[in-house]
Design an enzyme around this catalytic site. Structure first.
Site, PDB file in Angstrom:
ATOM      1  N   GLY A  69      45.237  14.374  20.810  1.00  0.00           N
ATOM      2  CA  GLY A  69      44.476  13.453  21.652  1.00  0.00           C
ATOM      3  C   GLY A  69      44.053  14.104  22.965  1.00  0.00           C
ATOM      4  N   THR A  70      44.928  14.896  23.544  1.00  0.00           N
ATOM      5  CA  THR A  70      44.614  15.512  24.840  1.00  0.00           C
ATOM      6  C   THR A  70      43.383  16.412  24.729  1.00  0.00           C
ATOM      7  OG1 THR A  70      46.942  15.453  25.435  1.00  0.00           O
ATOM      8  CG2 THR A  70      45.558  16.971  26.691  1.00  0.00           C
ATOM      9  N   ASN A 146      48.291   2.961  26.985  1.00  0.00           N
ATOM     10  CA  ASN A 146      49.538   3.476  26.424  1.00  0.00           C
ATOM     11  C   ASN A 146      50.782   2.940  27.127  1.00  0.00           C
ATOM     12  OD1 ASN A 146      47.977   5.313  28.203  1.00  0.00           O
ATOM     13  ND2 ASN A 146      49.935   6.349  28.396  1.00  0.00           N
ATOM     14  N   THR A 230      41.808  29.103  13.874  1.00  0.00           N
ATOM     15  CA  THR A 230      42.137  28.914  12.454  1.00  0.00           C
ATOM     16  C   THR A 230      42.484  27.458  12.182  1.00  0.00           C
ATOM     17  OG1 THR A 230      42.857  31.187  12.280  1.00  0.00           O
ATOM     18  CG2 THR A 230      43.690  29.672  10.606  1.00  0.00           C
ATOM     19  N   CYS A 318      57.494  12.904  36.232  1.00  0.00           N
ATOM     20  CA  CYS A 318      58.238  13.753  37.147  1.00  0.00           C
ATOM     21  C   CYS A 318      57.287  14.813  37.681  1.00  0.00           C
ATOM     22  CB  CYS A 318      59.390  14.429  36.421  1.00  0.00           C
ATOM     23  SG  CYS A 318      60.895  13.510  36.609  1.00  0.00           S
TER      24      CYS A 318
END
Ligand code: PLP
Length: 374
Positions: A69-70, A146, A230, A318
């Site tokens: 997704g990123t 999310n 690939t 964090c």
């Protein structure tokens, strides 16, 4: 372990794993190779592409495979921006996959406007409309958040962007397999296999035919010369299988998961005073309960649940050793303390009523001892 973090990732389904195995073992050929093992691998990728396209009601030529997704989010934003250099509108509650990428683009000269949600966590089409300008080239609003699970009015935003001829992108990572995602959802959308009981490291970017987008990874001629590297054959086969299973059982799974989540939320709000559900109660994903516990730190709840074998998450990140409050909850108007008192519970296929009861009793004990300063 009682796993209540399905929004973070899911366990790979056995059927998905079986579908992938041949491409990790016997049929291991490079999908770009000319000999038979390569042709068989390429055939499997082509079949997976067709299946995903057909399940989502889009063209096979509109599907690009990515590492997740990123990457799909980054590619959509960067690819459209570098092709247009236009103004960007994003909701303030997007995943960092879009927000951090936008921060990088700002350093490169891009103009970005962020649109805040309302107190329920919803970004209105009207607010998006107000942020748009004559030179807007990219509008991005996720299908479902999310952290809160709040479902966004993407059909309305898509229609509005369509009328103005502006490219509309929707991060559907949390929505695919749960909400009906299809060609009407957006000109571009992304999803990720590991959120739907598929493997990690594979995702999809859909870009509507005819839209000009620059390539993302320079290299070989894979993905129609738009993304070198690939081909992840087994991952792609697993992604298609995971989507097939999710789509087939969508209604049933949604109903069962929502029943567990509702029992959890009702039990929690009734049993533990000073608890609140963050985000709209009805218009949210069936799996999500984002709960705020007055006067208690979400991180501490997470750690004490972990000690009892329960996996949950907080929306905090964090950064440089300090805990940053969730940007989503802050954008909804929560104070830093309120945001840091919140915990996300996300249910999935393998959870049971017994899990709900156990976690409710652990939470009752944990919250009362933390409030008593023990
Ligand atoms: N977008 C949303 C809404 C997500 O929830 C996530 C994962 O947490 C991503 C993007 C990133 O997906 P991936 O983990 O496949 O890179």
């Amino acid at each position: 372990m009682i796993y209540l973090d399905h929004a973070a990732t899911t366990k790979t389904d056995e059927k998905v794993l079986s579908a992938m195995m041949p491409y990790l073992t016997d049929v291991f050929g490079n999908a770009s190779a000319q000999y038979e093992a390569g042709r068989r691998a390429a055939g499997a990728v082509s079949a997976a592409r067709d299946e995903i396209a057909s399940l989502l009601g889009v063209g096979s030529e509109e599907i690009y495979f990515t590492s997740g997704g990123t990457e799909a989010d980054n590619w959509a934003l960067r690819g459209i921006y570098s092709a247009t250099r236009g103004h960007i509108v994003l909701s303030a509650i997007e995943h960092p996959a879009l927000l951090s990428c936008a921060e990088d683009l700002v350093k490169e000269g891009a103009d970005v406007t962020l649109v805040s949600p309302d107190a329920d966590g919803r970004v209105s089409a009207d607010a998006v409309r107000k942020a748009m300008r004559d030179d807007t080239a990219f509008v991005g609003v996720m299908a479902a958040n999310n952290e809160t699970g709040v479902v966004q009015p993407v059909s309305e935003i898509a229609a509005m962007c369509g009328e103005r001829g502006v490219f509309f992108f929707s991060d559907c990572v949390q929505a695919v397999g749960v909400l009906p995602v299809n060609r009407g959802t957006a000109d571009g959308f992304s999803f990720s296999a590991h959120k739907i009981y598929g493997p990690k490291g594979v995702g999809v970017l859909r870009i509507k035919k005819g839209v000009r987008i620059n390539r993302f990874v320079a290299g070989g001629r894979q993905e129609r010369n738009q993304r070198g590297g690939t081909t992840n054959v087994a991952g792609i086969v697993g992604c298609a299988k995971a989507l097939e299973i999710a789509e087939k059982n969508r209604e049933k799974n949604n109903a069962e998961i929502a029943a567990l989540r509702d029992a959890f939320v009702e039990g929690l709000l009734a049993k533990i005073p000073g608890t609140h559900l963050n985000g709209d109660r009805k218009g949210r994903l069936p799996s999500n309960a984002n709960i705020r516990f007055d006067g208690v730190s979400g991180e501490q709840i997470l750690m004490l649940l972990d000690a009892r074998g329960v996996a949950v998450s907080t929306g905090s990140a964090c950064a440089a050793g300090a805990v940053e409050p969730s940007h989503v909850l802050m954008a909804m108007g929560l104070s830093e303390t309120e945001a840091k008192s919140s915990v996300r519970f996300s249910f999935g296929r393998e959870n049971t009523r017994e899990d709900v009861e156990k976690v409710l009793s652990y939470l009752t004990e944990i919250v009362s001892s933390l409030r008593a300063g023990r």
